[in-house]
Design a protein around this motif. Sequence first.
Motif, short mmCIF file in Angstrom:
data_model
loop_
_atom_site.label_atom_id
_atom_site.label_comp_id
_atom_site.label_asym_id
_atom_site.label_seq_id
_atom_site.Cartn_x
_atom_site.Cartn_y
_atom_site.Cartn_z
N ASN A 176 0.81 -1.22 0.00
CA ASN A 176 0.00 0.00 0.00
C ASN A 176 0.85 1.28 0.00
O ASN A 176 0.66 2.17 0.82
CB ASN A 176 -0.94 0.01 1.21
CG ASN A 176 -1.84 -1.20 1.25
OD1 ASN A 176 -2.45 -1.58 0.25
ND2 ASN A 176 -1.91 -1.86 2.41
N VAL A 177 1.78 1.34 -0.93
CA VAL A 177 2.69 2.49 -1.01
C VAL A 177 2.00 3.66 -1.72
O VAL A 177 1.55 3.54 -2.84
CB VAL A 177 3.99 2.11 -1.74
CG1 VAL A 177 4.83 3.35 -2.04
CG2 VAL A 177 4.78 1.12 -0.90
N ASP A 178 1.93 4.77 -1.01
CA ASP A 178 1.41 6.03 -1.56
C ASP A 178 2.49 7.08 -1.42
O ASP A 178 2.90 7.40 -0.30
CB ASP A 178 0.17 6.49 -0.80
CG ASP A 178 -1.07 5.71 -1.16
OD1 ASP A 178 -1.50 5.79 -2.32
OD2 ASP A 178 -1.62 5.03 -0.27
N VAL A 179 2.96 7.60 -2.53
CA VAL A 179 4.00 8.64 -2.47
C VAL A 179 3.95 9.48 -3.73
O VAL A 179 3.64 8.99 -4.82
CB VAL A 179 5.40 8.01 -2.30
CG1 VAL A 179 5.82 7.22 -3.53
CG2 VAL A 179 6.44 9.07 -1.97
N LYS A 180 4.22 10.77 -3.57
CA LYS A 180 4.27 11.69 -4.70
C LYS A 180 5.58 12.46 -4.65
O LYS A 180 5.93 13.04 -3.63
CB LYS A 180 3.09 12.66 -4.67
CG LYS A 180 3.00 13.55 -5.89
CD LYS A 180 1.75 14.42 -5.85
CE LYS A 180 1.65 15.29 -7.09
NZ LYS A 180 0.43 16.15 -7.06
N ILE A 181 6.31 12.43 -5.76
CA ILE A 181 7.59 13.13 -5.88
C ILE A 181 7.45 14.18 -6.97
O ILE A 181 7.14 13.85 -8.12
CB ILE A 181 8.74 12.15 -6.21
CG1 ILE A 181 8.87 11.10 -5.10
CG2 ILE A 181 10.05 12.90 -6.40
CD1 ILE A 181 9.82 9.96 -5.44
N ASP A 182 7.63 15.44 -6.62
CA ASP A 182 7.44 16.52 -7.58
C ASP A 182 8.66 16.71 -8.48
O ASP A 182 9.79 16.31 -8.13
CB ASP A 182 7.16 17.84 -6.84
CG ASP A 182 5.81 17.83 -6.14
OD1 ASP A 182 4.89 17.16 -6.64
OD2 ASP A 182 5.70 18.48 -5.08
N LYS A 183 8.42 17.32 -9.60
CA LYS A 183 9.49 17.64 -10.54
C LYS A 183 10.56 18.48 -9.85
O LYS A 183 10.26 19.45 -9.15
CB LYS A 183 8.92 18.41 -11.74
CG LYS A 183 9.96 18.87 -12.75
CD LYS A 183 9.28 19.57 -13.92
CE LYS A 183 10.29 20.24 -14.84
NZ LYS A 183 11.30 19.32 -15.37
N GLY A 184 11.82 18.08 -10.01
CA GLY A 184 12.94 18.84 -9.46
C GLY A 184 13.31 18.51 -8.03
O GLY A 184 14.26 19.08 -7.48
N GLU A 185 12.63 17.55 -7.41
CA GLU A 185 12.96 17.17 -6.04
C GLU A 185 14.20 16.27 -6.00
O GLU A 185 14.56 15.64 -7.00
CB GLU A 185 11.79 16.42 -5.38
CG GLU A 185 10.70 17.31 -4.83
CD GLU A 185 9.84 16.60 -3.79
OE1 GLU A 185 10.15 16.69 -2.59
OE2 GLU A 185 8.86 15.95 -4.19
N PHE A 186 14.83 16.22 -4.83
CA PHE A 186 15.93 15.30 -4.56
C PHE A 186 15.46 14.42 -3.40
O PHE A 186 15.22 14.91 -2.31
CB PHE A 186 17.20 16.07 -4.17
CG PHE A 186 18.46 15.23 -4.15
CD1 PHE A 186 18.55 14.07 -3.40
CD2 PHE A 186 19.57 15.62 -4.89
CE1 PHE A 186 19.72 13.31 -3.38
CE2 PHE A 186 20.75 14.87 -4.89
CZ PHE A 186 20.82 13.72 -4.13
N ILE A 187 15.34 13.13 -3.67
CA ILE A 187 14.78 12.18 -2.70
C ILE A 187 15.82 11.14 -2.29
O ILE A 187 16.48 10.55 -3.15
CB ILE A 187 13.57 11.44 -3.30
CG1 ILE A 187 12.48 12.41 -3.73
CG2 ILE A 187 13.02 10.41 -2.30
CD1 ILE A 187 11.83 13.15 -2.62
N PHE A 188 15.96 10.94 -0.98
CA PHE A 188 16.72 9.79 -0.50
C PHE A 188 15.74 8.69 -0.13
O PHE A 188 14.80 8.91 0.64
CB PHE A 188 17.55 10.16 0.75
CG PHE A 188 18.79 10.93 0.44
CD1 PHE A 188 19.83 10.37 -0.27
CD2 PHE A 188 18.93 12.24 0.88
CE1 PHE A 188 20.99 11.07 -0.56
CE2 PHE A 188 20.09 12.96 0.61
CZ PHE A 188 21.11 12.38 -0.11
N LEU A 189 15.95 7.50 -0.68
CA LEU A 189 15.15 6.33 -0.36
C LEU A 189 16.00 5.44 0.54
O LEU A 189 17.04 4.93 0.11
CB LEU A 189 14.78 5.60 -1.66
CG LEU A 189 13.73 4.50 -1.61
CD1 LEU A 189 12.38 5.05 -1.17
CD2 LEU A 189 13.61 3.83 -2.98
N VAL A 190 15.59 5.31 1.80
CA VAL A 190 16.43 4.60 2.77
C VAL A 190 15.67 3.45 3.40
O VAL A 190 14.44 3.37 3.35
CB VAL A 190 16.94 5.56 3.87
CG1 VAL A 190 17.66 6.76 3.26
CG2 VAL A 190 15.79 6.05 4.77
#
Length: 228
Positions: A20-34
């Motif tokens: 049940n993964v819900d996530v939104k990443i906007d244009k130009g973001e820097f995301i760390f997935l840990v």
Amino acid sequence: MIEFKNVCKSYDNNVMALKNVDVKIDKGEFIFLVGASGAGKSTFIKMLLKEIEPTSGSINVNGNDLSNIKRKQVPYYRRKIGMVFQDFRLIPTLSVYENVAFAMRVIEANPKDIRKRVPMVLAMVGLSDKQKMFPTELSGGEQQRVSLARAIVNNPAILIADEPTGNLDPETASGIMETLDDINKSGTTVVMATHAKDIVDIMKKRVIAMEKGSIVRDEKRGMYGYED
């Protein structure tokens, strides 16, 4: 830019890789997935690349519902995504220049554009003086910079970095992170999977923490805050 809606993934051995993964990443973001090994990071990345399909839920990338992309269209979809790996994956028989140019030749870029773009990107990653060298003649950090150049040479909208500093010493890793930050500031969305707590804490970017297939924390400028 990237949106997962209620995404689940169950493998044949009944292991729930994503729940049940819900996530939104906007244009130009820097995301760390840990998260610890087995947390679901690799499954998340493979779904972004459309290497595997969700069992349920939907994934939208750059306005594209991935479920509507046919198999023959996948290579064209992936042209908008750059990929950097922990083990570099350079072609040992090709020079630095040719390794980067190869990515442009795959998409049948104009030779004139290749001659113009490749030196420009190598300058961006600090390798202008290494163009004629081969991977075996480079340090680990230099090889990773070549892989970065190859990943961004086609102007991808998204750059996925899977443990890009995992095989590097702290000083070299710091240099790679500065380059990734510069790439992000130029407008490219960056999604980086990592176990490097020190890097995450220093960079102070958005952190998405995963545990047993679920997102357990999502902080805009948080610390790593996750114990393996």
